[in-house]
Write an enzyme that holds these catalytic residues in place. Sequence first.
Site, PDB file in Angstrom:
ATOM      1  N   ASN A   1      -9.993  -0.254   1.764  1.00 12.36           N
ATOM      2  CA  ASN A   1      -8.557  -0.110   1.508  1.00 12.36           C
ATOM      3  C   ASN A   1      -8.264  -0.622   0.095  1.00 12.36           C
ATOM      4  OD1 ASN A   1      -5.801  -0.540   1.284  1.00 12.36           O
ATOM      5  ND2 ASN A   1      -5.552  -1.369   3.347  1.00 12.36           N
TER       6      ASN A   1
ATOM      7  N   CYS B   1       0.797  -1.233   0.000  1.00 13.37           N
ATOM      8  CA  CYS B   1       0.000   0.000   0.000  1.00 13.37           C
ATOM      9  C   CYS B   1       0.826   1.277   0.000  1.00 13.37           C
ATOM     10  CB  CYS B   1      -0.953   0.000   1.188  1.00 13.37           C
ATOM     11  SG  CYS B   1      -1.961  -1.473   1.255  1.00 13.37           S
TER      12      CYS B   1
ATOM     13  N   HIS C   1      -3.024   7.088   3.236  1.00 18.66           N
ATOM     14  CA  HIS C   1      -3.506   5.803   2.724  1.00 18.66           C
ATOM     15  C   HIS C   1      -4.785   5.466   3.487  1.00 18.66           C
ATOM     16  CE1 HIS C   1      -3.955   1.728   1.650  1.00 18.66           C
ATOM     17  NE2 HIS C   1      -3.427   1.213   2.751  1.00 18.66           N
TER      18      HIS C   1
HETATM   19  N1  ACO Z   1     -16.619  -9.062  12.518  1.00 17.65           N
HETATM   20  C1  ACO Z   1     -16.829  -9.310  13.813  1.00 17.65           C
HETATM   21  N2  ACO Z   1     -15.848  -9.627  14.678  1.00 17.65           N
HETATM   22  C2  ACO Z   1     -14.596  -9.672  14.207  1.00 17.65           C
HETATM   23  C3  ACO Z   1     -14.295  -9.413  12.849  1.00 17.65           C
HETATM   24  C4  ACO Z   1     -15.365  -9.096  11.999  1.00 17.65           C
HETATM   25  N3  ACO Z   1     -15.191  -8.815  10.690  1.00 17.65           N
HETATM   26  N4  ACO Z   1     -12.957  -9.525  12.680  1.00 17.65           N
HETATM   27  C5  ACO Z   1     -12.426  -9.836  13.865  1.00 17.65           C
HETATM   28  N5  ACO Z   1     -13.413  -9.933  14.789  1.00 17.65           N
HETATM   29  C6  ACO Z   1     -13.295 -10.239  16.211  1.00 17.65           C
HETATM   30  C7  ACO Z   1     -12.003 -10.946  16.533  1.00 17.65           C
HETATM   31  O1  ACO Z   1     -12.171 -12.337  16.334  1.00 17.65           O
HETATM   32  C8  ACO Z   1     -11.801 -10.584  17.998  1.00 17.65           C
HETATM   33  O2  ACO Z   1     -12.586 -11.414  18.776  1.00 17.65           O
HETATM   34  P1  ACO Z   1     -12.021 -11.961  20.193  1.00 17.65           P
HETATM   35  O3  ACO Z   1     -11.812 -10.724  21.017  1.00 17.65           O
HETATM   36  O4  ACO Z   1     -13.124 -12.846  20.643  1.00 17.65           O
HETATM   37  O5  ACO Z   1     -10.755 -12.660  19.843  1.00 17.65           O
HETATM   38  C9  ACO Z   1     -12.406  -9.178  18.101  1.00 17.65           C
HETATM   39  O6  ACO Z   1     -13.250  -9.008  16.932  1.00 17.65           O
HETATM   40  C10 ACO Z   1     -11.389  -8.064  18.132  1.00 17.65           C
HETATM   41  O7  ACO Z   1     -10.391  -8.337  17.176  1.00 17.65           O
HETATM   42  P2  ACO Z   1      -9.155  -7.404  16.959  1.00 17.65           P
HETATM   43  O8  ACO Z   1      -8.274  -8.005  15.927  1.00 17.65           O
HETATM   44  O9  ACO Z   1      -8.557  -7.029  18.265  1.00 17.65           O
HETATM   45  O10 ACO Z   1      -9.861  -6.086  16.409  1.00 17.65           O
HETATM   46  P3  ACO Z   1      -9.227  -4.705  16.119  1.00 17.65           P
HETATM   47  O11 ACO Z   1      -9.890  -3.656  16.914  1.00 17.65           O
HETATM   48  O12 ACO Z   1      -7.715  -4.740  16.130  1.00 17.65           O
HETATM   49  O13 ACO Z   1      -9.654  -4.466  14.596  1.00 17.65           O
HETATM   50  C11 ACO Z   1      -8.741  -4.635  12.408  1.00 17.65           C
HETATM   51  C12 ACO Z   1      -9.240  -5.386  13.629  1.00 17.65           C
HETATM   52  C13 ACO Z   1      -9.896  -3.817  11.838  1.00 17.65           C
HETATM   53  C14 ACO Z   1      -8.244  -5.632  11.371  1.00 17.65           C
HETATM   54  C15 ACO Z   1      -7.607  -3.660  12.843  1.00 17.65           C
HETATM   55  O14 ACO Z   1      -6.667  -4.343  13.644  1.00 17.65           O
HETATM   56  C16 ACO Z   1      -6.877  -3.050  11.685  1.00 17.65           C
HETATM   57  O15 ACO Z   1      -7.438  -2.278  10.895  1.00 17.65           O
HETATM   58  N6  ACO Z   1      -5.551  -3.326  11.513  1.00 17.65           N
HETATM   59  C17 ACO Z   1      -4.780  -2.790  10.424  1.00 17.65           C
HETATM   60  C18 ACO Z   1      -4.934  -3.657   9.213  1.00 17.65           C
HETATM   61  C19 ACO Z   1      -4.542  -2.979   7.927  1.00 17.65           C
HETATM   62  O16 ACO Z   1      -4.642  -1.781   7.797  1.00 17.65           O
HETATM   63  N7  ACO Z   1      -4.118  -3.773   6.939  1.00 17.65           N
HETATM   64  C20 ACO Z   1      -3.842  -3.318   5.637  1.00 17.65           C
HETATM   65  C21 ACO Z   1      -2.434  -2.857   5.507  1.00 17.65           C
HETATM   66  S1  ACO Z   1      -2.100  -2.105   4.013  1.00 17.65           S
HETATM   67  C22 ACO Z   1      -1.472  -3.283   2.904  1.00 17.65           C
HETATM   68  O17 ACO Z   1      -0.310  -3.248   2.582  1.00 17.65           O
HETATM   69  C23 ACO Z   1      -2.344  -4.289   2.339  1.00 17.65           C
END
Ligand code: ACO
Length: 340
Positions: free
Chosen positions: A280, A112, A250
């Site tokens: 994204n 990205c 981004h």
């Molecule tokens: N729906 C419902 N629940 C979910 C979902 C979903 N889609 N996804 C995860 N959960 C659950 C998890 O299982 C977890 O449950 P648990 O507590 O029972 O284990 C809970 O929700 C919380 O999960 P977290 O991973 O702690 O959630 P977080 O607040 O960190 O949000 C997210 C997750 C949105 C992925 C966030 O961490 C994020 O945006 N990270 C950055 C990712 C990113 O930007 N990636 C792209 C990079 S750019 C590139 O080069 C491609």
Amino acid sequence: MAVGITALGTYAPQRVLTNQDLEKMLETTDEWIVSRTGIRERHIAAENEFASTMGVRAVQDLVRRHPDALAGVDFIVCATSSPDALFPSTAALIGGEVGLAGVAAYDLSCACSGFVYACATAHGFIAAGIARRVLVIGAETLSKIVDWQDRGSCILFGDGAGAAIVEAVPEGYGFQSFALGADSAGGPSLYMRAVADRIPGVEKDLMAPKVGMNGREVFKFAVRVLGDSGQQALTKAGLAPADVDWLIPHQANVRIIDAARERFGIPEEKVVVNLERYGNTSTASIPLALQEAVDAGRVKDGDQLLFVAFGGGLSWAAGCLKWYGGAGAMVTGAAAEVSA
Ligand code: ACO
């Protein structure tokens, strides 16, 4: 020599996948996705649409807006994480379709961060006299590489493409600095296999040919590097956060953008965010956001922009750009007269 962006074009596929649609496919809710990411819907490529097809559409949009923009293009750089093939490059495929067969072309891979890296590359080519007018593209069909069973990652991504002409601009405009980096220590947090059956730090049974991600790790990394690299780019340009008219980040997650913005002390109304409608889109996200802000009359001639991006690698890229609002005026050949 001042080098900047003089033309832009974008494309997003017709099909829209909403959070409500995802509720029917996965154990998730609109409420969870919006509160954790800010995303409400994303565009998804048709079965026969690929990065090159979408890049061509973005270039066609650019030509519609700036009819002479491709005259004299002597380099094509396509940043993509979802290329049609390892070779031929997506850049060469796009060049062949838009009447630029024979022009130097290659793909750039740093996930990205790619659009900002590609702008820095184009800037370097022009400053070194290797090229005069570079077609920079970010094009992605992430929907074809995400794991649709993984609710923690697939809800984030969408498809799209952006194209820009990078060339000489009048003094006082253009790119003022870049801050780029990459660190493979973070590789296991965001990865996708290609030829090798191993990626250092990734267990073998996680090596499916799909995006693998540790969301929490990427989140922490992103907040840190967006702040740090943005500050580095500002310092290199002799600027302070208060000088920024528009932060164009981004578009990964509104919580990441908010946290980074707070680290800078840049107010919310100076940040361009459109991820609620696109998700994204990796290398396409900055041009999609920039184009919308220019079209809406928000980004104007002489505005101070700051791009900040992060991605697989893990990588980061920030750049300061004084926006040249005479875009279109420069695409008739005048740029070719400017010497290094
Ligand atoms: N729906 C419902 N629940 C979910 C979902 C979903 N889609 N996804 C995860 N959960 C659950 C998890 O299982 C977890 O449950 P648990 O507590 O029972 O284990 C809970 O929700 C919380 O999960 P977290 O991973 O702690 O959630 P977080 O607040 O960190 O949000 C997210 C997750 C949105 C992925 C966030 O961490 C994020 O945006 N990270 C950055 C990712 C990113 O930007 N990636 C792209 C990079 S750019 C590139 O080069 C491609």
